[in-house]
Design an enzyme around this catalytic site. Structure first.
Site, short mmCIF file in Angstrom:
data_model
loop_
_atom_site.label_atom_id
_atom_site.label_comp_id
_atom_site.label_asym_id
_atom_site.label_seq_id
_atom_site.Cartn_x
_atom_site.Cartn_y
_atom_site.Cartn_z
N ASP A 50 21.37 -0.77 11.27
CA ASP A 50 20.76 0.54 11.46
C ASP A 50 21.69 1.36 12.33
OD1 ASP A 50 19.37 0.58 14.39
OD2 ASP A 50 19.13 -1.41 13.50
N ASP A 144 9.97 5.10 14.85
CA ASP A 144 10.60 4.42 15.98
C ASP A 144 9.80 4.78 17.24
OD1 ASP A 144 13.92 4.68 17.54
OD2 ASP A 144 12.21 3.35 17.92
N GLU A 146 9.19 4.15 20.89
CA GLU A 146 9.75 3.56 22.10
C GLU A 146 9.40 4.36 23.36
OE1 GLU A 146 13.91 2.96 19.83
OE2 GLU A 146 13.90 2.24 21.88
#
Length: 682
Positions: A50, A144, A146
């Site tokens: 990635d 994503d 986080e």
């Protein structure tokens, strides 16, 4: 992914970079895989990368073919962050990874905030940059997660559900969530309902990711991980920066099943109506409409599964507008794409805009192409020759097209196009050198029927007759090839072939040495190569003639003797031959009886028909000279003209012990040197 962790990174939780691949793969609908925790060695799982903009230091591009060649199967690319940032490398990496044959996915770095509608805003921003991600090799979109953005557990969980739900609504595919065990537990509160609907991409960095006993901690709600990011410091050929590396849980079929279409609405529809073959190209026509737009959409064409070209469906089609009154008439397409040699499968796809889950296939056709052309003119420019001119094209190639010429029903040769023909190039807009202009020699004089055929290249199912014409082939002087002259003792052998258009029979050849008569022969030897080159004339046209040639340097010329209508005996050429002036010979036998050493053999000198002297040497010292004048009919047979008196048979006395006996033939002519005939140990 992005370098953010909250509240505190743990040793087994990773930090993300991102990578993705964008290719146009259309019309493939695949089932989604089930995420299972497979108890197989980690090293046996498929791997992928990635990437984000970090993987482009100094603007360096990624070589996706090198990534694929290194053994990786998939890639994720960072697409967006919040509602204002788009990865400047996303489009290029998305396209490049797809073209390299990787499964590809895109991810969005979440910036949670209140109100919760910001989740929907960010989801829409993400899909606006990525599209529906429903091509055959496209993996579901990724959240994503986080950063908390200051939200509490309940609000962050609700924000997450809103983002995931909106992306699923827009793309028709359940997204994947990237999150760590401790972040999910401590910041989101371990809600279990999300894990039952969306797959997990888990960051966890063990010291030995290849250990068969290691199992990453999986957050609540998931039975196992689907993707596992096991390092952020990987080195990958083609990427000039440390890179995240990942593994996929399951088998290749499961990965393929994650790709493909969802159930989204708004796919285009239409029809590929016709496909026609032309030299070097295929022309397509039809129409297509996307329900989400009144404008013309793109149509992409693949030939044999590979990208071939595109156009926009914006040509006027009143009939389409009449059938679908909600749209205007500008939805037709008609364009051409290049193709090479061979049979081809041509498929057209309507490229979806806005909503929708796939780029549907409008139709496929298999096309072939037979050659075309003409035999324009036939003439006989010289004795035994035929000139044929014309043109030929094959839709399967821009290269030379084979053209077979037949004379009176017998094939005389395969030739090819390559001559400039501006008129043909203008008419077909194809190749400039589609003409042929061939001259066939070695044909019998008289009326002949000449036919030409264009030989199919690739996909066609037939050769094409270019036409037939009659021609009166001229008679005349013979022609051929004087191939070589081989030196000998007092002689030389000339070899080659010769034909005369006025006969299929043999032709005489005359040989001259230094301008003086040398001898004659008949060109009637079997030469299959000549017969193959001139099939109407047969194979009995080779010559091999021996003529006397003294020692030294001499010019040997060969002439073909005309038969029939010709007025001259043409020269086939001259060659220089150098015959040795040194004597030749051999020791035939040697023996010993007590102190008598015997030796016999033969010797002659090319400069004389008389006998020559030979010197007998014992242990390097001349012991005797004798004249080689004994009768040797075998020698006379091998060297005609020199007679048989060239043998010697003599002996010398010696002392006890071993001795080496050598014989030297002494030169008798004006030039040359003495010749050692060999030695014997007695």
């Amino acid at each position: 992914m992005a370098a953010v962790k909250s509240p505190t990174p743990r040793p087994d939780e990773g930090r993300r970079g991102a990578s993705s691949v964008r290719r146009i793969v259309v019309g493939v609908v695949l089932a989604l895989c089930v995420a299972i925790g497979a108890a197989v060695p980690a090293g046996a799982l498929m791997t992928g990368v990635d990437v984000a903009s970090f993987q482009h230091p100094g603007g360096a591009p990624i070589d996706w073919n090198a990534v694929r060649a290194a053994g990786h199967s998939f890639a994720f690319v960072k697409a967006t962050e919040g509602t204002s940032y788009t990865n400047p490398w996303f489009a290029e990496d998305w396209r490049g990874a797809g073209q390299a044959g990787l499964f590809r996915g895109a991810y969005h770095f979440a910036r949670p905030a209140l109100p919760l509608s910001t989740a929907v805003d960010q989801a829409r921003y993400f899909v606006s940059r990525t599209g529906s991600m429903t091509g055959g090799g496209d993996l579901p979109g990724v959240l994503d997660l986080e950063a908390t953005g200051g939200l509490g557990q309940a609000d962050l969980a609700a924000w997450t559900r809103a983002w995931l739900g909106e992306v699923q609504r827009l793309t028709g595919k359940a997204p994947i969530i990237y999150t760590g065990y401790y972040f999910w537990r401590d910041s989101v509160g371990n809600p279990t309902d999300i894990g039952s609907r969306y797959r997990l991409w888990l960051p966890s960095y063990p010291s030995d990711p290849n250990s068969t006993s290691f199992r990453p901690l999986v957050p609540a709600g998931w039975p196992s991980w689907t993707f596992w990011q096991y390092t952020s410091t990987g080195t990958v050929p083609g990427i000039d920066h440390a890179t995240d590396l990942n593994r996929f849980c399951c088998d290749p079929g499961s990965l393929a099943a994650l790709g493909g279409s969802g159930t989204g609405a708004g796919n285009p529809f239409g029809n590929l109506e016709s496909v026609s073959r032309a030299p070097g190209s295929v022309s397509l026509s039809g129409w297509t409409i996307d329900p989400d737009s009144t404008g013309g959409i793109e149509v992409h064409v693949y030939v044999d599964g590979s990208w071939a070209g595109k156009s926009r469906a914006n040509r006027s089609r009143p009939d389409v507008a009449s059938s679908y009154p909600g749209w205007n008439a500008n939805h037709g397409f008609s364009f051409s794409v290049p193709v090479g040699a061979g049979e081809h499968r041509v498929c057209a796809y309507a490229i979806n805009v806005k909503a929708g889950s796939t780029n549907p296939e409008l139709g496929c056709r298999t096309v072939v192409g037979n050659p075309l052309g003409s035999l324009d003119a036939v003439s006989s420019p010289s004795a035994g020759s035929i000139s044929a001119t014309g043109w030929a094209l094959d839709p399967d190639t821009t290269g030379s097209v084979p053209v077979d010429i037949y004379v009176d029903g017998a094939m005389v040769g395969r030739y090819g196009t390559g001559v400039p023909r501006p008129d043909v190039a203008s008419a077909f807009n194809y190749v400039a050198n589609g003409g042929y202009d061939v001259t066939i020699r070695g044909q019998r004089a008289g009326n002949r029927r000449v036919c030409a055929y264009a030989i199919n290249v690739g996909s066609g199912n037939a050769n094409t007759a270019l036409g037939c014409r009659s021609v009166a082939v001229k008679g005349g002087v013979p022609f051929g090839n004087y191939e070589k002259v081989t030196p000998g003792v007092g002689r030389a052998r000339v070899q080659g072939w010769v034909l005369d258009a006025d006969t299929t029979g043999p032709v005489d050849v005359h040989v001259y040495v230094d301008g003086d008569w040398g001898g004659s022969g008949r060109a009637d030897g079997n030469r299959p190569d000549v017969g193959a080159a001139f099939p109407t004339m047969g194979s009995a046209h080779g010559f091999s003639v021996d003529v006397p040639v003294p020692s030294g340097l001499h010019e040997v010329c060969v002439y073909a003797i005309n038969v029939g209508s010709g007025a001259s005996n043409p020269s086939l050429g001259c060659r220089t031959v150098s015959n040795s002036a040194a004597p030749v010979g051999s020791i035939d036998g040697a023996g010993r009886l007590y102190d008598i050493l015997g030796v016999n053999g033969w010797a002659l000198d090319p400069d004389t028909t008389g006998p020559v002297r030979v010197a007998i040497q014992v242990d390097g010292v001349e012991a005797q000279r004798v004249t080689a004048d004994l009768s040797r009919p075998d020698v006379g047979g091998v060297f005609p003209g020199y007679g048989a008196a060239h043998g010697f048979d003599t002996f010398v006395y010696s002392t006890p012990g071993p001795h080496r006996v050598c014989v030297v033939a002494l030169n008798a002519g004006a030039g040359g040197r003495n010749t050692s005939l060999g030695c014997r140990d007695l």
